[in-house]
Design a protein around this motif. Structure first.
Motif, PDB file in Angstrom:
ATOM      1  N   HIS A   1       0.898  -1.121  -0.080  1.00  0.00           N
ATOM      2  CA  HIS A   1       0.058  -0.068   0.100  1.00  0.00           C
ATOM      3  C   HIS A   1       0.810   1.137   0.066  1.00  0.00           C
ATOM      4  O   HIS A   1       0.578   2.234  -0.762  1.00  0.00           O
ATOM      5  N   CYS A   2       1.931   1.220   0.855  1.00  0.00           N
ATOM      6  CA  CYS A   2       2.976   2.351   0.759  1.00  0.00           C
ATOM      7  C   CYS A   2       3.811   2.693  -0.568  1.00  0.00           C
ATOM      8  O   CYS A   2       3.685   3.523  -1.030  1.00  0.00           O
TER       9      CYS A   2
ATOM     10  N   HIS B   1       2.013   4.242  -3.261  1.00  0.00           N
ATOM     11  CA  HIS B   1       1.179   5.394  -3.248  1.00  0.00           C
ATOM     12  C   HIS B   1       1.330   6.179  -4.581  1.00  0.00           C
ATOM     13  O   HIS B   1       0.254   7.216  -4.745  1.00  0.00           O
ATOM     14  N   PRO B   2       2.323   6.284  -5.422  1.00  0.00           N
ATOM     15  CA  PRO B   2       2.182   7.088  -6.735  1.00  0.00           C
ATOM     16  C   PRO B   2       0.948   6.807  -7.597  1.00  0.00           C
ATOM     17  O   PRO B   2       0.620   7.515  -8.339  1.00  0.00           O
ATOM     18  N   LEU B   3       0.404   5.778  -7.260  1.00  0.00           N
ATOM     19  CA  LEU B   3      -0.824   5.383  -8.267  1.00  0.00           C
ATOM     20  C   LEU B   3      -2.157   5.912  -7.759  1.00  0.00           C
ATOM     21  O   LEU B   3      -3.109   5.898  -8.231  1.00  0.00           O
ATOM     22  N   GLY B   4      -1.868   6.755  -6.596  1.00  0.00           N
ATOM     23  CA  GLY B   4      -3.378   7.199  -6.134  1.00  0.00           C
ATOM     24  C   GLY B   4      -4.349   6.408  -5.593  1.00  0.00           C
ATOM     25  O   GLY B   4      -4.128   5.478  -4.937  1.00  0.00           O
ATOM     26  N   SER B   5      -5.642   6.562  -6.063  1.00  0.00           N
ATOM     27  CA  SER B   5      -6.806   5.933  -5.783  1.00  0.00           C
ATOM     28  C   SER B   5      -6.521   4.273  -6.360  1.00  0.00           C
ATOM     29  O   SER B   5      -7.172   3.579  -5.732  1.00  0.00           O
ATOM     30  N   LEU B   6      -5.897   4.203  -7.381  1.00  0.00           N
ATOM     31  CA  LEU B   6      -5.747   3.105  -7.862  1.00  0.00           C
ATOM     32  C   LEU B   6      -5.133   1.799  -7.134  1.00  0.00           C
ATOM     33  O   LEU B   6      -5.314   0.746  -7.068  1.00  0.00           O
ATOM     34  N   ARG B   7      -4.216   2.354  -6.055  1.00  0.00           N
ATOM     35  CA  ARG B   7      -3.521   1.523  -5.134  1.00  0.00           C
ATOM     36  C   ARG B   7      -4.501   0.857  -4.134  1.00  0.00           C
ATOM     37  O   ARG B   7      -4.415  -0.206  -3.875  1.00  0.00           O
ATOM     38  N   ASP B   8      -5.657   1.452  -3.934  1.00  0.00           N
ATOM     39  CA  ASP B   8      -6.455   0.870  -2.875  1.00  0.00           C
ATOM     40  C   ASP B   8      -7.244  -0.435  -3.642  1.00  0.00           C
ATOM     41  O   ASP B   8      -7.404  -1.248  -3.087  1.00  0.00           O
TER      42      ASP B   8
END
Length: 201
Positions: free
Chosen positions: A120-121, A124-131
């Motif tokens: 998840h950390c 982080h650069p992927l924004g909402s896509l990481r969630d």
């Protein structure tokens, strides 16, 4: 202890470096690394290698029979086995075994939540896509874990008793996220620097 993201990044750099190491350095590093992995996470290492046994066997067979070179003495040479094939197969198998062993060690050290928190950390650069990525990974790991338990006949017998526990279904995924400290950021920057050096070498 370092942040899980730093450990995952270090493992990723190590996985890439394994692919470019000369065989002699690979063998020298593999011995202590495998010994440490077996000591700290022996059960996990054996489980992962057991699950990858067909992949290891396939890779070994392909390189042994598909690599040209000096043939082995009869009867092995008569079926296409070569000295070079055995060397190349052993080298690639050793790389993969070290990679899997260190992955099992990482899993043992960080645990389920630690790996997800680290990913998840790092994403982080992927924004909402990481969630979305992390949630899908959570669901995939949960499915694999439930599937592994379902193969046990004792779980089949108890399935009927646990089918309805009276609880309400939930679609909430909770993840404990730790902040990055200076040492964690330093480790991540070092990993990035090593990758950049390898790319522009």
């Amino acid at each position: 202890m370092l942040h899980p993201a730093a450990w995952i990044a270090l493992w990723g750099v190590m996985a890439i470096l394994l692919q470019v190491l000369e065989p002699r350095w690979l063998a020298a590093i593999a011995v202590p690394v495998l010994a440490l992995a077996a000591y700290f996470a022996g059960r996990e290492v054996l489980r992962l290698l057991r699950r990858a046994r067909w992949l290891l066997l396939t890779i070994g067979i392909l390189f042994v029979f598909a690599t040209p070179g000096e043939r082995l003495p009869v009867p092995f040479g008569s079926v296409g086995l070569s000295v070079d094939g055995l060397v190349v197969a052993g080298e690639h198998l050793l790389r993969l075994v070290v990679l899997l062993a260190t992955l099992a060690w990482l899993w043992r050290a960080l645990g389920y939540e630690g790996l997800l928190s680290g990913l998840h950390c790092l994403l982080h650069p992927l924004g909402s896509l990481r969630d979305r990525i992390v949630v899908r990974l959570v669901l995939a790991l949960d499915y694999v874990e439930r599937d592994a338990r379902a193969r046990d006949w004792r779980a089949w017998l108890g399935a009927g008793l646990d089918a309805d526990d009276g609880g309400e279904p939930t679609d909430i995924v909770r993840l404990a996220v730790r902040p990055l400290r200076l040492v964690d950021r330093t480790a991540l920057l070092a990993c990035g620097a090593v990758l950049m050096l390898m790319l522009f070498k």
